[in-house]
Design a protein around this motif. Structure first.
Motif, PDB file in Angstrom:
ATOM      1  N   SER A  86      20.604 -13.694 -59.393  1.00  0.00           N
ATOM      2  CA  SER A  86      21.082 -12.308 -59.488  1.00  0.00           C
ATOM      3  C   SER A  86      22.033 -12.123 -60.667  1.00  0.00           C
ATOM      4  CB  SER A  86      21.755 -11.891 -58.182  1.00  0.00           C
ATOM      5  OG  SER A  86      22.735 -12.829 -57.805  1.00  0.00           O
ATOM      6  N   CYS A 117      27.216 -13.432 -46.603  1.00  0.00           N
ATOM      7  CA  CYS A 117      27.745 -14.804 -46.556  1.00  0.00           C
ATOM      8  C   CYS A 117      29.048 -14.885 -45.777  1.00  0.00           C
ATOM      9  CB  CYS A 117      27.948 -15.330 -47.975  1.00  0.00           C
ATOM     10  SG  CYS A 117      26.418 -15.619 -48.875  1.00  0.00           S
ATOM     11  N   GLU A 122      25.057  -9.336 -50.805  1.00  0.00           N
ATOM     12  CA  GLU A 122      24.755 -10.748 -50.526  1.00  0.00           C
ATOM     13  C   GLU A 122      26.019 -11.508 -50.142  1.00  0.00           C
ATOM     14  OE1 GLU A 122      22.991 -14.629 -52.939  1.00  0.00           O
ATOM     15  OE2 GLU A 122      23.636 -12.822 -53.997  1.00  0.00           O
ATOM     16  N   ILE A 148      19.047 -15.087 -47.335  1.00  0.00           N
ATOM     17  CA  ILE A 148      19.123 -15.056 -48.791  1.00  0.00           C
ATOM     18  C   ILE A 148      18.609 -16.376 -49.351  1.00  0.00           C
ATOM     19  CG2 ILE A 148      20.598 -14.692 -50.785  1.00  0.00           C
ATOM     20  CD1 ILE A 148      20.424 -12.267 -49.000  1.00  0.00           C
ATOM     21  N   SER A 153      22.637 -16.923 -56.126  1.00  0.00           N
ATOM     22  CA  SER A 153      23.636 -16.192 -56.919  1.00  0.00           C
ATOM     23  C   SER A 153      23.358 -16.322 -58.412  1.00  0.00           C
ATOM     24  CB  SER A 153      25.036 -16.698 -56.603  1.00  0.00           C
ATOM     25  OG  SER A 153      25.151 -18.084 -56.879  1.00  0.00           O
ATOM     26  N   VAL A 177      22.895 -16.754 -43.210  1.00  0.00           N
ATOM     27  CA  VAL A 177      22.669 -16.252 -44.560  1.00  0.00           C
ATOM     28  C   VAL A 177      21.698 -17.136 -45.334  1.00  0.00           C
ATOM     29  CG1 VAL A 177      24.576 -17.522 -45.636  1.00  0.00           C
ATOM     30  CG2 VAL A 177      23.876 -15.300 -46.551  1.00  0.00           C
ATOM     31  N   THR A 215      15.555 -13.606 -53.387  1.00  0.00           N
ATOM     32  CA  THR A 215      16.363 -12.958 -54.427  1.00  0.00           C
ATOM     33  C   THR A 215      15.488 -12.495 -55.586  1.00  0.00           C
ATOM     34  OG1 THR A 215      18.259 -14.352 -53.833  1.00  0.00           O
ATOM     35  CG2 THR A 215      18.321 -13.259 -55.979  1.00  0.00           C
TER      36      THR A 215
END
Length: 389
Positions: free
Chosen positions: A91, A159, A155, A170, A88, A166, A175
């Protein structure tokens, strides 16, 4: 350069140098006031209305751009300090970098149009050159922001929907690859505009100088290439990304309501039971609840980001649809002034969204808030204030 007379004796209208400017702009010189103003050809708005709205939007947009540049600079610095072990963070950093770049490109465009509006003499035609050095890049980078937001929303959906898988789907490396592909497919095509337009040196007889300008390449291939690239990159890609963000955000909101309802029911059930001692099973359940709450906070942050994006991007979608549906709603049509003003108004949404995101990160992410406070030395300032008191 052509000179045209009008019905008013004290006004002279000059066509600009190249073919594109000849279709887009006219210079009006008021000899009584000894000033000149840049305006568009006759359209939906009157001269006075257009000038007032145009200047107001330019100055307002630049003020918001400044806020976006500062906010995203701080966001990038905080994410760098947090590291990129979490997908995260990768991104969100990419999103902040794109928002920062968009604000810089808009600043350049505003400067160029402001220079053209006030008829400031430069060795290049600022309004036209800005289209190839900032305008096209901004339009394509807006699509990049839309797709990065869509990826972040997708994404989070994974999750929630497949939490056990996930971690394998991911990853930080995955990513990075996904962001790189998004940039490759959305931003890199902006340089294809040089197939349709090119820089040239044009002699200006009124100034007796040669200035840098742009002209369209009128070959059949260039025109066809421009139409195809606009449909794909300017209409299909943005609307598809917007649809993905809208669907994923709706799914996340529904799932958040389910989680809240489930947590409320569990809390109610526990309050009715008397548990004098906390057993290992209860401790395990509490640990899972804490993990779930952490995930819920992240989902809520993504929902907030996506919601702001949706609100700011709706005018863009309407603008694109009007461009496709109405033949005269373009830079050469009857409603060219309305087209220009609308384009500037919808461009306000992007820097506003980029400026507000840092507030969401600060409010909903404790790690981000902690690093941010250390970065701007808020904790130190508060400590010194308490010592003084």
């Amino acid at each position: 350069m052509c000179v045209h007379s009008t019905q008013e004796d004290n006004t002279t209208r000059y066509h600009a140098l190249d073919q594109m400017t000849d279709k887009l702009f006219h210079l009006w010189e008021d000899h009584n006031k000894n000033s000149s103003m840049l305006t568009l050809a006759n359209g939906f708005l009157s001269d006075e209305e257009f000038h007032i709205i145009f200047l107001f939007i330019i100055y307002t947009l630049q003020l918001i751009n400044n806020c976006a540049i500062i906010a995203n600079s701080l966001s990038i610095a905080v994410f760098i300090k947090l590291g990129f072990s979490e997908p995260s963070n990768i991104s969100l950093t990419a999103l902040a970098i794109c928002d920062f770049t968009l604000a810089v490109l808009l600043t350049w465009n505003n400067l160029c149009f402001w220079l053209t509006y006030h008829n400031i003499r430069l060795p290049f035609h600022s309004a036209n050159v800005s289209l190839l050095t900032g305008g096209a890049q901004w339009a394509f980078l807006s699509t990049t922001v839309a797709w990065i937001t869509a990826f972040i929303s997708f994404e989070r959906c994974l999750c929630i929907l497949v939490p056990l898988k996930v971690r394998r789907l991911i990853t930080p490396r995955g990513t990075f690859v996904a962001i790189f592909i998004i940039i490759l497919l959305t931003f890199c095509p902006s340089f294809f505009i040089y197939v349709r337009y090119k820089f040239v040196w044009v002699f200006n007889p009124y100034r007796n100088v040669t200035i840098l300008n742009t002209i369209p390449v009128n070959s059949e291939f260039a025109i066809l290439f421009e139409k195809i690239s606009f449909v794909i990159c300017g209409v299909i890609q943005p609307l598809l990304a917007f649809s993905i963000v809208l669907i994923c955000t709706a799914l996340l909101v529904v799932q958040l309501r389910k989680i809240s309802s489930w947590r409320l029911s569990v809390t109610s059930a526990k309050s009715k039971r008397e548990q004098p001692e906390e057993n290992p099973a209860a401790r395990s359940s509490a640990a899972k609840a804490r993990i779930s709450q952490k995930e819920e906070r992240l989902v809520r942050k993504v929902v907030a980001i996506a919601t702001i994006f949706i609100v700011s991007y709706v005018p863009t979608c309407i603008f694109l649809l009007c461009y496709v549906v109405f033949d005269e709603f373009n830079q050469f049509g009857v409603y060219r002034r309305l087209f220009t003003v609308s384009g500037y108004i919808i461009s306000l949404g992007q820097p506003i969204s980029g400026s507000v995101n840092i507030l969401i990160y600060y409010k909903m992410a404790s790690k981000f808030r902690s690093v941010f406070r250390r970065l701007v030395r808020l904790d130190r300032l508060e400590k010194e204030r308490h010592e003084l008191e």
